[in-house]
Write a protein that holds these residues in place. Structure first.
Motif, PDB file in Angstrom:
ATOM      1  N   HIS A   6       0.843  -1.190   0.000  1.00 48.67           N
ATOM      2  CA  HIS A   6       0.000   0.000   0.000  1.00 48.67           C
ATOM      3  C   HIS A   6       0.877   1.239   0.000  1.00 48.67           C
ATOM      4  O   HIS A   6       1.942   1.260   0.619  1.00 48.67           O
ATOM      5  CB  HIS A   6      -0.923   0.019   1.224  1.00 48.67           C
ATOM      6  CG  HIS A   6      -2.028  -0.967   1.113  1.00 48.67           C
ATOM      7  ND1 HIS A   6      -1.974  -2.216   1.687  1.00 48.67           N
ATOM      8  CD2 HIS A   6      -3.211  -0.901   0.477  1.00 48.67           C
ATOM      9  CE1 HIS A   6      -3.080  -2.867   1.410  1.00 48.67           C
ATOM     10  NE2 HIS A   6      -3.847  -2.085   0.672  1.00 48.67           N
ATOM     11  N   MET A  30      -3.944  10.663 -11.516  1.00 46.85           N
ATOM     12  CA  MET A  30      -4.606   9.358 -11.445  1.00 46.85           C
ATOM     13  C   MET A  30      -4.389   8.486 -12.677  1.00 46.85           C
ATOM     14  O   MET A  30      -4.116   7.294 -12.542  1.00 46.85           O
ATOM     15  CB  MET A  30      -6.079   9.532 -11.124  1.00 46.85           C
ATOM     16  CG  MET A  30      -6.272   9.998  -9.707  1.00 46.85           C
ATOM     17  SD  MET A  30      -7.985   9.962  -9.212  1.00 46.85           S
ATOM     18  CE  MET A  30      -7.845  10.624  -7.550  1.00 46.85           C
ATOM     19  N   ALA A  33      -0.806   7.256 -12.584  1.00 45.90           N
ATOM     20  CA  ALA A  33      -0.624   6.279 -11.511  1.00 45.90           C
ATOM     21  C   ALA A  33      -1.169   4.921 -11.944  1.00 45.90           C
ATOM     22  O   ALA A  33      -0.521   3.883 -11.739  1.00 45.90           O
ATOM     23  CB  ALA A  33      -1.318   6.758 -10.238  1.00 45.90           C
ATOM     24  N   LYS A  34      -2.331   4.925 -12.560  1.00 42.90           N
ATOM     25  CA  LYS A  34      -2.913   3.672 -13.046  1.00 42.90           C
ATOM     26  C   LYS A  34      -2.010   3.025 -14.094  1.00 42.90           C
ATOM     27  O   LYS A  34      -1.771   1.815 -14.059  1.00 42.90           O
ATOM     28  CB  LYS A  34      -4.302   3.925 -13.623  1.00 42.90           C
ATOM     29  CG  LYS A  34      -5.017   2.664 -14.041  1.00 42.90           C
ATOM     30  CD  LYS A  34      -6.437   2.949 -14.504  1.00 42.90           C
ATOM     31  CE  LYS A  34      -7.118   1.655 -14.886  1.00 42.90           C
ATOM     32  NZ  LYS A  34      -8.494   1.871 -15.316  1.00 42.90           N
ATOM     33  N   MET A  38      -0.590   1.370 -10.276  1.00 46.28           N
ATOM     34  CA  MET A  38      -1.194   1.686  -8.982  1.00 46.28           C
ATOM     35  C   MET A  38      -2.714   1.625  -9.070  1.00 46.28           C
ATOM     36  O   MET A  38      -3.298   2.039 -10.068  1.00 46.28           O
ATOM     37  CB  MET A  38      -0.755   3.079  -8.518  1.00 46.28           C
ATOM     38  CG  MET A  38       0.741   3.214  -8.312  1.00 46.28           C
ATOM     39  SD  MET A  38       1.258   4.917  -7.993  1.00 46.28           S
ATOM     40  CE  MET A  38       0.608   5.168  -6.342  1.00 46.28           C
ATOM     41  N   THR A  39      -3.341   1.123  -8.014  1.00 46.17           N
ATOM     42  CA  THR A  39      -4.798   1.088  -7.903  1.00 46.17           C
ATOM     43  C   THR A  39      -5.208   1.976  -6.744  1.00 46.17           C
ATOM     44  O   THR A  39      -4.693   1.821  -5.628  1.00 46.17           O
ATOM     45  CB  THR A  39      -5.290  -0.352  -7.639  1.00 46.17           C
ATOM     46  OG1 THR A  39      -4.887  -1.178  -8.731  1.00 46.17           O
ATOM     47  CG2 THR A  39      -6.788  -0.406  -7.472  1.00 46.17           C
ATOM     48  N   LEU A  40      -6.109   2.906  -6.992  1.00 51.52           N
ATOM     49  CA  LEU A  40      -6.626   3.741  -5.916  1.00 51.52           C
ATOM     50  C   LEU A  40      -7.639   2.929  -5.125  1.00 51.52           C
ATOM     51  O   LEU A  40      -8.668   2.516  -5.653  1.00 51.52           O
ATOM     52  CB  LEU A  40      -7.265   5.016  -6.474  1.00 51.52           C
ATOM     53  CG  LEU A  40      -7.803   5.991  -5.439  1.00 51.52           C
ATOM     54  CD1 LEU A  40      -6.693   6.495  -4.513  1.00 51.52           C
ATOM     55  CD2 LEU A  40      -8.499   7.159  -6.122  1.00 51.52           C
ATOM     56  N   GLU A  41      -7.327   2.679  -3.868  1.00 49.13           N
ATOM     57  CA  GLU A  41      -8.187   1.867  -3.000  1.00 49.13           C
ATOM     58  C   GLU A  41      -9.234   2.699  -2.268  1.00 49.13           C
ATOM     59  O   GLU A  41     -10.366   2.272  -2.109  1.00 49.13           O
ATOM     60  CB  GLU A  41      -7.329   1.122  -1.964  1.00 49.13           C
ATOM     61  CG  GLU A  41      -6.291   0.189  -2.543  1.00 49.13           C
ATOM     62  CD  GLU A  41      -6.860  -1.147  -2.972  1.00 49.13           C
ATOM     63  OE1 GLU A  41      -7.973  -1.498  -2.541  1.00 49.13           O
ATOM     64  OE2 GLU A  41      -6.183  -1.835  -3.751  1.00 49.13           O
ATOM     65  N   TYR A  60      -4.933   9.535   0.444  1.00 49.09           N
ATOM     66  CA  TYR A  60      -5.134   8.637  -0.700  1.00 49.09           C
ATOM     67  C   TYR A  60      -4.423   7.335  -0.396  1.00 49.09           C
ATOM     68  O   TYR A  60      -3.231   7.332  -0.075  1.00 49.09           O
ATOM     69  CB  TYR A  60      -4.542   9.245  -1.977  1.00 49.09           C
ATOM     70  CG  TYR A  60      -5.278  10.467  -2.462  1.00 49.09           C
ATOM     71  CD1 TYR A  60      -6.275  10.370  -3.428  1.00 49.09           C
ATOM     72  CD2 TYR A  60      -4.986  11.724  -1.951  1.00 49.09           C
ATOM     73  CE1 TYR A  60      -6.955  11.498  -3.866  1.00 49.09           C
ATOM     74  CE2 TYR A  60      -5.658  12.851  -2.385  1.00 49.09           C
ATOM     75  CZ  TYR A  60      -6.641  12.727  -3.342  1.00 49.09           C
ATOM     76  OH  TYR A  60      -7.323  13.854  -3.778  1.00 49.09           O
ATOM     77  N   TRP A  62      -3.330   3.901  -2.095  1.00 47.72           N
ATOM     78  CA  TRP A  62      -3.094   3.209  -3.353  1.00 47.72           C
ATOM     79  C   TRP A  62      -2.549   1.822  -3.042  1.00 47.72           C
ATOM     80  O   TRP A  62      -2.077   1.573  -1.933  1.00 47.72           O
ATOM     81  CB  TRP A  62      -2.036   3.942  -4.167  1.00 47.72           C
ATOM     82  CG  TRP A  62      -2.261   5.393  -4.386  1.00 47.72           C
ATOM     83  CD1 TRP A  62      -1.901   6.421  -3.549  1.00 47.72           C
ATOM     84  CD2 TRP A  62      -2.878   6.010  -5.514  1.00 47.72           C
ATOM     85  NE1 TRP A  62      -2.259   7.624  -4.091  1.00 47.72           N
ATOM     86  CE2 TRP A  62      -2.852   7.407  -5.299  1.00 47.72           C
ATOM     87  CE3 TRP A  62      -3.439   5.512  -6.692  1.00 47.72           C
ATOM     88  CZ2 TRP A  62      -3.368   8.311  -6.216  1.00 47.72           C
ATOM     89  CZ3 TRP A  62      -3.948   6.426  -7.603  1.00 47.72           C
ATOM     90  CH2 TRP A  62      -3.916   7.797  -7.368  1.00 47.72           C
ATOM     91  N   SER A  63      -2.540   0.952  -4.034  1.00 45.90           N
ATOM     92  CA  SER A  63      -1.875  -0.336  -3.858  1.00 45.90           C
ATOM     93  C   SER A  63      -1.214  -0.764  -5.157  1.00 45.90           C
ATOM     94  O   SER A  63      -1.588  -0.310  -6.244  1.00 45.90           O
ATOM     95  CB  SER A  63      -2.870  -1.416  -3.405  1.00 45.90           C
ATOM     96  OG  SER A  63      -3.795  -1.699  -4.430  1.00 45.90           O
TER      97      SER A  63
END
Length: 112
Positions: A6, A30, A33-34, A38-41, A60, A62-63
């Motif tokens: 995370h 965003m 990041a994707k 990265m995934t916004l949790e 924020y 992320w994972s």
């Protein structure tokens, strides 16, 4: 073996600039990041209402799936000058910004 990692971003935003930082995150970070894996949790606001005389903190979470994905994400961000430019712009709106990396440290269950 490290599983999901995370990434916790805490942005303590100057009074009256929450919408600006939210827009910067949505429009300027965003998608990249994707693309970097990265995934916004989750996102949070603390305190839970916007203050106009004190800073608020946007959080924020992320994972990335694992250590290999974390290194790939870090490498891609380091090679992309727009990432540093983005954070410089966010920093101009913030009192302080902090990023932490977290892994699950729960004790392993027996038989796992």
């Amino acid at each position: 073996m490290v599983g999901k990692i995370h990434v916790l971003d805490e942005l303590t935003v100057e009074p009256g600039r929450l919408d600006e930082v939210r827009r910067l995150m949505t429009e300027g970070y965003m998608a990249g990041a994707k693309a970097r894996g990265m995934t916004l949790e989750q996102t949070w606001l603390t305190p839970p209402i916007e203050l106009f005389d004190q800073p608020n903190t946007l959080v924020y979470l992320w994972s990335v799936p694992d250590a290999a994905a974390w290194w790939a994400m870090r490498g891609a961000a380091g090679r992309d000058p727009s990432v540093a430019g983005f954070w410089a712009e966010v920093d101009s709106c913030c009192v302080v910004r902090q990023r932490r990396f977290l892994v699950d440290d729960s004790p392993a269950e027996e038989g796992r």
